[in-house]
Motif scaffolding. Structure first.
Motif, PDB file in Angstrom:
ATOM      1  N   MET A   1       6.902  77.436 -79.088  1.00  0.00           N
ATOM      2  CA  MET A   1       6.458  78.605 -79.575  1.00  0.00           C
ATOM      3  C   MET A   1       7.120  79.866 -79.200  1.00  0.00           C
ATOM      4  O   MET A   1       7.697  79.949 -78.142  1.00  0.00           O
ATOM      5  N   HIS A   2       6.904  80.848 -80.112  1.00  0.00           N
ATOM      6  CA  HIS A   2       7.463  82.109 -79.995  1.00  0.00           C
ATOM      7  C   HIS A   2       6.424  82.986 -79.191  1.00  0.00           C
ATOM      8  O   HIS A   2       5.306  82.337 -79.064  1.00  0.00           O
ATOM      9  N   VAL A   3       7.101  84.120 -78.710  1.00  0.00           N
ATOM     10  CA  VAL A   3       6.205  84.749 -77.685  1.00  0.00           C
ATOM     11  C   VAL A   3       4.699  85.082 -78.111  1.00  0.00           C
ATOM     12  O   VAL A   3       3.797  85.045 -77.277  1.00  0.00           O
ATOM     13  N   ASP A   4       4.861  85.602 -79.206  1.00  0.00           N
ATOM     14  CA  ASP A   4       3.593  86.147 -79.876  1.00  0.00           C
ATOM     15  C   ASP A   4       2.421  85.073 -79.944  1.00  0.00           C
ATOM     16  O   ASP A   4       1.195  85.199 -79.621  1.00  0.00           O
ATOM     17  N   LYS A   5       2.773  83.952 -80.673  1.00  0.00           N
ATOM     18  CA  LYS A   5       2.017  82.883 -80.705  1.00  0.00           C
ATOM     19  C   LYS A   5       1.741  82.144 -79.435  1.00  0.00           C
ATOM     20  O   LYS A   5       0.453  81.835 -79.379  1.00  0.00           O
ATOM     21  N   PHE A   6       2.390  82.011 -78.278  1.00  0.00           N
ATOM     22  CA  PHE A   6       2.310  81.644 -76.999  1.00  0.00           C
ATOM     23  C   PHE A   6       1.390  82.507 -76.437  1.00  0.00           C
ATOM     24  O   PHE A   6       0.139  81.812 -75.772  1.00  0.00           O
ATOM     25  N   ASN A   7       1.256  83.639 -76.317  1.00  0.00           N
ATOM     26  CA  ASN A   7       0.185  84.625 -75.905  1.00  0.00           C
ATOM     27  C   ASN A   7      -1.089  84.298 -76.544  1.00  0.00           C
ATOM     28  O   ASN A   7      -2.135  84.369 -75.600  1.00  0.00           O
ATOM     29  N   PHE A   8      -1.272  84.501 -78.017  1.00  0.00           N
ATOM     30  CA  PHE A   8      -2.543  84.171 -78.507  1.00  0.00           C
ATOM     31  C   PHE A   8      -2.789  83.073 -78.102  1.00  0.00           C
ATOM     32  O   PHE A   8      -4.128  82.504 -77.759  1.00  0.00           O
ATOM     33  N   PHE A   9      -2.176  81.766 -78.123  1.00  0.00           N
ATOM     34  CA  PHE A   9      -2.787  80.183 -77.811  1.00  0.00           C
ATOM     35  C   PHE A   9      -3.180  80.473 -76.318  1.00  0.00           C
ATOM     36  O   PHE A   9      -4.302  79.829 -76.126  1.00  0.00           O
ATOM     37  N   LEU A  10      -2.628  80.952 -75.394  1.00  0.00           N
ATOM     38  CA  LEU A  10      -2.878  81.054 -74.110  1.00  0.00           C
ATOM     39  C   LEU A  10      -4.071  81.587 -73.923  1.00  0.00           C
ATOM     40  O   LEU A  10      -5.233  81.473 -73.195  1.00  0.00           O
ATOM     41  N   ASP A  11      -4.167  82.823 -74.437  1.00  0.00           N
ATOM     42  CA  ASP A  11      -5.526  83.627 -74.219  1.00  0.00           C
ATOM     43  C   ASP A  11      -6.922  82.861 -74.825  1.00  0.00           C
ATOM     44  O   ASP A  11      -7.830  82.752 -74.328  1.00  0.00           O
ATOM     45  N   GLU A  12      -6.652  82.171 -76.239  1.00  0.00           N
ATOM     46  CA  GLU A  12      -7.561  81.368 -76.598  1.00  0.00           C
ATOM     47  C   GLU A  12      -8.202  79.882 -75.807  1.00  0.00           C
ATOM     48  O   GLU A  12      -9.094  79.700 -75.524  1.00  0.00           O
ATOM     49  N   MET A  13      -7.004  79.611 -75.060  1.00  0.00           N
ATOM     50  CA  MET A  13      -7.177  78.309 -74.181  1.00  0.00           C
ATOM     51  C   MET A  13      -7.971  79.066 -73.042  1.00  0.00           C
ATOM     52  O   MET A  13      -8.987  78.003 -72.600  1.00  0.00           O
ATOM     53  N   ILE A  14      -7.766  80.058 -72.389  1.00  0.00           N
ATOM     54  CA  ILE A  14      -8.326  80.291 -71.197  1.00  0.00           C
ATOM     55  C   ILE A  14      -9.800  80.819 -71.586  1.00  0.00           C
ATOM     56  O   ILE A  14     -10.643  80.668 -70.798  1.00  0.00           O
ATOM     57  N   MET A  15      -9.924  81.695 -72.637  1.00  0.00           N
ATOM     58  CA  MET A  15     -11.360  81.904 -73.100  1.00  0.00           C
ATOM     59  C   MET A  15     -12.050  80.764 -72.956  1.00  0.00           C
ATOM     60  O   MET A  15     -13.234  80.476 -72.725  1.00  0.00           O
ATOM     61  N   ARG A  16     -11.720  79.694 -74.044  1.00  0.00           N
ATOM     62  CA  ARG A  16     -12.367  78.345 -74.089  1.00  0.00           C
ATOM     63  C   ARG A  16     -12.701  77.695 -72.590  1.00  0.00           C
ATOM     64  O   ARG A  16     -13.796  77.305 -72.772  1.00  0.00           O
ATOM     65  N   ARG A  17     -11.720  77.560 -71.894  1.00  0.00           N
ATOM     66  CA  ARG A  17     -12.057  76.966 -70.575  1.00  0.00           C
ATOM     67  C   ARG A  17     -13.039  77.775 -69.874  1.00  0.00           C
ATOM     68  O   ARG A  17     -13.964  77.040 -69.310  1.00  0.00           O
ATOM     69  N   ASN A  18     -12.730  79.228 -69.851  1.00  0.00           N
ATOM     70  CA  ASN A  18     -13.898  79.842 -69.290  1.00  0.00           C
ATOM     71  C   ASN A  18     -15.460  79.546 -69.784  1.00  0.00           C
ATOM     72  O   ASN A  18     -16.253  79.454 -68.854  1.00  0.00           O
ATOM     73  N   LYS A  19     -15.510  79.338 -71.135  1.00  0.00           N
ATOM     74  CA  LYS A  19     -16.782  79.140 -71.619  1.00  0.00           C
ATOM     75  C   LYS A  19     -17.357  77.676 -71.208  1.00  0.00           C
ATOM     76  O   LYS A  19     -18.386  77.684 -70.890  1.00  0.00           O
ATOM     77  N   LEU A  20     -16.338  76.991 -71.320  1.00  0.00           N
ATOM     78  CA  LEU A  20     -16.652  75.605 -70.956  1.00  0.00           C
ATOM     79  C   LEU A  20     -17.245  75.583 -69.227  1.00  0.00           C
ATOM     80  O   LEU A  20     -18.215  74.866 -68.942  1.00  0.00           O
ATOM     81  N   THR A  21     -16.535  76.333 -68.377  1.00  0.00           N
ATOM     82  CA  THR A  21     -16.769  76.258 -66.964  1.00  0.00           C
ATOM     83  C   THR A  21     -18.119  76.973 -66.767  1.00  0.00           C
ATOM     84  O   THR A  21     -18.836  76.356 -65.986  1.00  0.00           O
ATOM     85  N   LEU A  22     -18.451  77.893 -67.332  1.00  0.00           N
ATOM     86  CA  LEU A  22     -19.698  78.708 -67.455  1.00  0.00           C
ATOM     87  C   LEU A  22     -20.741  77.821 -67.880  1.00  0.00           C
ATOM     88  O   LEU A  22     -21.963  77.626 -67.141  1.00  0.00           O
ATOM     89  N   GLU A  23     -20.738  77.100 -68.843  1.00  0.00           N
ATOM     90  CA  GLU A  23     -21.692  76.145 -69.562  1.00  0.00           C
ATOM     91  C   GLU A  23     -21.859  74.987 -68.344  1.00  0.00           C
ATOM     92  O   GLU A  23     -23.092  74.558 -68.187  1.00  0.00           O
ATOM     93  N   LYS A  24     -20.944  74.514 -67.668  1.00  0.00           N
ATOM     94  CA  LYS A  24     -21.138  73.333 -66.913  1.00  0.00           C
ATOM     95  C   LYS A  24     -21.808  73.805 -65.392  1.00  0.00           C
ATOM     96  O   LYS A  24     -22.658  73.181 -65.175  1.00  0.00           O
ATOM     97  N   LEU A  25     -21.276  74.865 -65.108  1.00  0.00           N
ATOM     98  CA  LEU A  25     -22.207  75.806 -63.937  1.00  0.00           C
ATOM     99  C   LEU A  25     -23.634  75.791 -64.268  1.00  0.00           C
ATOM    100  O   LEU A  25     -24.423  75.410 -63.523  1.00  0.00           O
TER     101      LEU A  25
END
Length: 64
Positions: free
Chosen positions: A26-50
Motif C-alpha cells: 500500500m501507498h502511504v495514504d491508503k495505508f493510513n486510511f486502512f489503519l484508521d478504519e481497522m482501529i476504529m472497527r477493532r475498538n467498536k468490537l472491543t466496546l461491544e464485547k465489554l
C-alpha cells in the motif's frame, strides 16, 4: 500521570501483524486510511464485547 501498558502494546502488535500481508504494497495514504478504519472497527468490537460481558466501558473527558 502518564503510563504505558506494555501488555496491551504487545497484543496490538500481534493483531497488526495479521494485516502485514495486506498492507505491504500500500501507498502511504491508503495505508493510513486502512489503519484508521481497522482501529476504529477493532475498538467498536472491543466496546461491544465489554458491554456484552457486563462491563461499563467509557473514557475520561480531558484525559488526552
Amino acid at each position: 500521570g502518564w503510563y504505558f501498558n506494555s501488555s496491551i502494546a504487545e497484543q496490538t502488535n500481534v493483531w497488526l501483524a495479521g494485516c502485514n500481508a495486506i498492507c505491504r504494497e500500500m501507498h502511504v495514504d491508503k495505508f493510513n486510511f486502512f489503519l484508521d478504519e481497522m482501529i476504529m472497527r477493532r475498538n467498536k468490537l472491543t466496546l461491544e464485547k465489554l458491554r456484552r460481558d457486563g462491563h461499563s466501558p467509557g473514557y475520561w473527558v480531558g484525559f488526552v
